[in-house]
Design an enzyme around this catalytic site. Structure first.
Site, PDB file in Angstrom:
ATOM      1  N   GLY A  81       0.830  -1.206   0.000  1.00  0.00           N
ATOM      2  CA  GLY A  81       0.000   0.000   0.000  1.00  0.00           C
ATOM      3  C   GLY A  81       0.858   1.247   0.000  1.00  0.00           C
ATOM      4  CG  HIS A  82       3.900   4.036   2.347  1.00  0.00           C
ATOM      5  ND1 HIS A  82       4.990   4.423   1.595  1.00  0.00           N
ATOM      6  CD2 HIS A  82       3.637   5.080   3.182  1.00  0.00           C
ATOM      7  CE1 HIS A  82       5.373   5.639   1.960  1.00  0.00           C
ATOM      8  NE2 HIS A  82       4.567   6.056   2.921  1.00  0.00           N
ATOM      9  CD  GLU A  84      -0.069  12.066   5.858  1.00  0.00           C
ATOM     10  OE1 GLU A  84       0.292  12.444   6.984  1.00  0.00           O
ATOM     11  OE2 GLU A  84       0.262  10.982   5.368  1.00  0.00           O
ATOM     12  CB  CYS A 105       7.542   9.145   8.647  1.00  0.00           C
ATOM     13  SG  CYS A 105       6.233  10.360   8.370  1.00  0.00           S
TER      14      CYS A 105
END
Length: 810
Positions: free
Chosen positions: A210-211, A321, A406
């Protein structure tokens, strides 16, 4: 000796990698960052701060917040019954700091840091399962639920970040191996990557992360090992995206709405997107795939033409985001995540290495000096997650850490890599991309060539480049002439300078002017170089007024100021009232001076000074008064070092674009309190939004601050005004925040009005209907009462949060 030479060769591509296992690769090679010594007054201090402050600080935070204990618990080194931190992707934070520490060790040996990494890597190795699986959130078998971890392995690739974590682990392993020659973490990475290759691929699990991130890490492992399966797996993960015949798609948020080679617009989560575009560029270089090359060029053009902030930031929307629509570039509510800026640098450097055009470094430089650098304080221990281009009255401060951290950990690995962006090579050509006081050496045609660059950039446009080959050597020196020095703020029509600067960049060689030819944005100097040759570059620095494309509605009638690569802003400590009521005339002369008398953290910067007008309405709003005042702007990266308050990059040059100071009202002079507000350092969520006197255009107006109760959903909440003095009031007007289509806030289910009666909150008498209509003020009258304050009690809709854009009292 051969091993050391191999390491130097590889270290130049720690963010990309380089080794000739394939017949295809990047035609341009970077000069490795550990072969570059920076000794300027700007970047040297920041790299030292990262080494001395940021990396140790980030490791300490990971210890304090349980991120490292997760590995110890999963490896049965420490007993824990529950997951020790917040999110399953917290593993990646540890990996990113290890990567940054390895970069630092490659240049600055540190026995204590080296020993700490050995112990930490031992914990990571212990947490790895026998077959190579590594994901602490599942391995430790937490007795309390862990978000997104509720099934067997690989069952939630959309949200679980299993593969994302591994990508950062692979990057860290490559960096650590090349910096220390130790295989401890590399062996963990290879064992994991072999499991991935056994699990995923044609005829196996068709899932994708997904990322995106594992693709970049797999490419680095391929470069170290030459194992084709790793490169094939990276390409498989990319090729599978958008294929409806293989699996359920994640949609635009994860760039999984159509095959990657068919994509032509930047959509969805900006960090995921830019990591994917970086990986696509790697695959294009390593395979020669023309479809990949064309796709990344199309997407790059969409970003730079229509979705790129003047500061180099990307990702306009708070919701998701994410990238917004074309020309959707709000300022006050701009998201511009720090990680997205870093990812944008990584992507654009790869684009340069593949295509060789200076425009990619122009984008990189703008992002580096503005949108990325603003993400970290000058002290190195405070951080921005979003990087807005304006801040409201409540202001915003950098945070010491985040639940999702992050950005701080990404900065810790990014900053020490900056020397590697300065120089590059191709055949008999040497590129000078960034103007940073530095020294390097490399072999050119069997001769050692040393280059020393002397500069006070970004404060001064004079750059001296001294070349010293061991013997006379024929090669080409390519010096980037920045777009801003050619009257092009960006390589598109998204922004343009108000006036053309007729002065051009000049070159002299050994004191004699040189009429240079241009090629792909570079001044080309081909000659037989001898020891002591000196090239003098003079870039025409002056204050530039930048205008946005007419389709960027937020910036209509406004101007931004630049000086060299730096974008400037105005900030509250330099003004008695608001920064939003300023009017900067096109005719006002502006000058630059080195300031040494400001707050110590922002001293010794070039400030822009001149005159401006402050606009203010008379008491009855019948007259607009202009008051001349001193104007001062500071570099955008340096804002928020003098306390929280207003800031803006874009300044009104037309009266209609300004926000004149309004007469005070009962609401604007009230103190605000509330039941709950998320503390995440985002200025758009300030309680000052309630009474800032800014009237919304609709319930999802992204151009003004908002207050909301997210992530509370379906709860009863309240907001309260305590008046400056007792007032007789009889009505309120409320404009609800509702981001349907972008987020999870909706108008409330119901609400009521209470007033303060000597410390008791009583319902207002005989109120009208308390409306919950979108896109308008909901006005409610009640029996007049003299009180010291009002409170709104709000019942949120089940399953939704809510908020307020403006609350007026009469």
């Amino acid at each position: 000796m051969k091993r050391m030479a191999f390491c130097f060769f590889m270290m130049g591509f720690l963010f990309l990698g380089q080794i000739a296992f394939s017949s295809h690769d990047y035609p341009i090679q970077p000069v490795s960052f550990e072969q570059v010594t920076i000794d300027d007054s700007f970047w040297a201090a920041r790299i030292r701060t990262n080494r001395v402050i940021t990396i140790p600080y980030a490791f300490t935070k990971c210890e304090d917040t349980g991120r490292i204990d997760n590995f110890r618990a999963a490896g049965k080194i420490k007993y824990a019954t529950s997951f020790c931190s917040n999110y399953p992707f917290d593993d990646s934070d540890v990996f990113k700091i290890i990567e940054g520490a390895a970069y630092s060790l490659s240049v600055y040996p540190d026995a204590q840091l080296d020993e700490y990494l050995d112990r930490l890597i031992a914990s990571i190795a212990a947490a790895q399962e026998e077959d190579g699986y590594l994901y602490t959130a599942r391995t430790m078998k937490s007795q309390t639920p862990v978000i997104w971890v509720d099934g067997p392995r690989w069952s939630n690739l959309r949200s679980g970040h299993e593969l994302y974590n591994l990508g950062h682990m692979y990057e860290a392993a490559a960096a650590h191996y090349l910096a220390t020659n130790k295989r401890s973490l590399l062996d963990v990475a290879l064992k994991s990557a072999d499991l991935i290759c056994r699990t995923f691929g044609p005829g196996k699990n068709p899932g994708v992360p997904g990322h995106q991130e594992i693709e970049i890490g797999l490419v680095k492992l391929y470069r170290i090992t030459g194992k084709e399966e790793y490169l094939d797996m990276a390409k498989f993960f990319l090729d599978q995206r958008g294929r409806e015949d293989a699996r359920e798609l994640y949609g635009e948020y994860s760039q999984d709405h159509k095959p990657v080679i068919e994509q032509d617009k930047a959509v969805g989560h900006a960090v995921r997107a830019a990591y994917m575009y970086s990986a696509m560029t790697d695959i294009a270089a390593l395979t020669g795939d023309e479809d990949y090359k064309q796709a990344i060029q199309r997407i790059w053009s969409n970003v730079v033409d229509k979705k790129f902030y003047i500061t180099g930031g990307i990702g306009a929307r708070h919701g998701g985001e994410a990238f917004g629509d074309d020309y959707e570039l709000p300022n006050l509510t701009a998201y511009n995540e720090t990680c997205a800026a870093i990812a944008n640098v990584l992507w654009n450097y790869r684009m340069f290495l593949l295509f060789g055009e200076a425009k990619y470094i122009d984008v990189l430089e703008r992002t580096l000096y503005n949108g990325a650098l603003s993400g970290i304080s000058l002290r190195g221990d405070r951080f921005f997650y979003p990087n807005p281009l304006a801040a409201g009255a409540g202001g915003v401060e950098r945070s010491p850490w985040f639940g999702c951290s992050c950005c701080p950990t990404n900065l810790s690995r990014f900053i020490p890599s900056i020397p590697g962006y300065i120089y590059a090579r191709k055949d008999d050509s040497v590129y000078v991309n960034l103007f940073i006081g530095s020294e390097t050496s490399f072999t050119m045609q069997d001769q050692k060539v040393s280059i020393r660059q002397e500069s006070d950039y970004p404060w001064d446009g004079r750059v001296n480049i001294c070349l010293s080959p061991e013997k006379e050597t024929l090669f080409t020196l390519k010096i980037r002439i920045p777009g801003w020095a050619k009257n092009e703020p960006t390589p598109s029509d998204l922004y343009h300078y108000q006036k053309t600067n007729k002065k051009k960049a000049t070159l002299s060689i050994n004191g004699k002017k040189f009429a240079y030819p241009m090629e792909d944005g570079y001044a080309v100097v081909h000659r037989l170089w001898k020891k002591g040759d000196k090239v003098e570059l003079n870039l025409p620095m002056k204050v530039r007024r930048t205008i946005a494309h007419e389709n960027v509605a937020e910036d209509a009638g406004k101007v931004a100021l630049e000086y060299g690569p730096l974008v400037y802003c105005v900030e509250w400590p330099d003004y008695d009232e608001s920064v939003f009521n300023l009017l900067l005339s096109d005719r006002t002369p502006l000058s630059v001076k080195r300031n040494q008398n400001m707050h110590h953290l922002v001293s010794f910067v070039n400030v822009i000074e001149g005159k401006a007008d402050a606009l203010k309405y008379s008491k009855n709003k019948t007259r607009l008064k202009k008051t001349p005042l001193r104007f001062r702007a500071i570099p955008y990266y340096a804002w928020a070092h003098r306390g929280p308050g207003e800031m803006t990059v874009w300044l009104a040059r037309e009266i209609d674009a300004a926000q004149p100071t309004l007469p005070p009202t009962i609401a604007s002079e009230s103190a605000v309190s509330y039941s709950f507000q998320r503390k995440n350092g985002e200025n758009m969520l300030s309680p000052a939004a309630l009474n800032d006197q800014l009237e919304p255009s609709d319930s999802n107006d992204q151009s003004i601050p908002r207050f909301h109760w997210w992530p509370h959903q379906g709860t009863q909440e309240w907001v309260q005004y305590d008046f400056a003095k007792p007032e007789t009031v009889s009505s309120v007007r409320v404009y609800w925040f509702d981001d349907s289509g972008h987020g999870n806030c909706r108008v409330p289910e119901s609400w009521k009005i209470l007033y303060n009666d000597q410390g008791q909150w009583l319902p207002a008498s005989d109120p009208g209907e308390c409306g919950v209509n979108k896109d308008q003020f909901n006005e409610v009258s009640f029996d007049a009462v003299k009180t010291s304050g009002l409170r709104l009690e709000i019942q949120l809709q089940e399953g939704f949060s809510g908020g307020i854009l403006e609350w007026q009292v009469q």
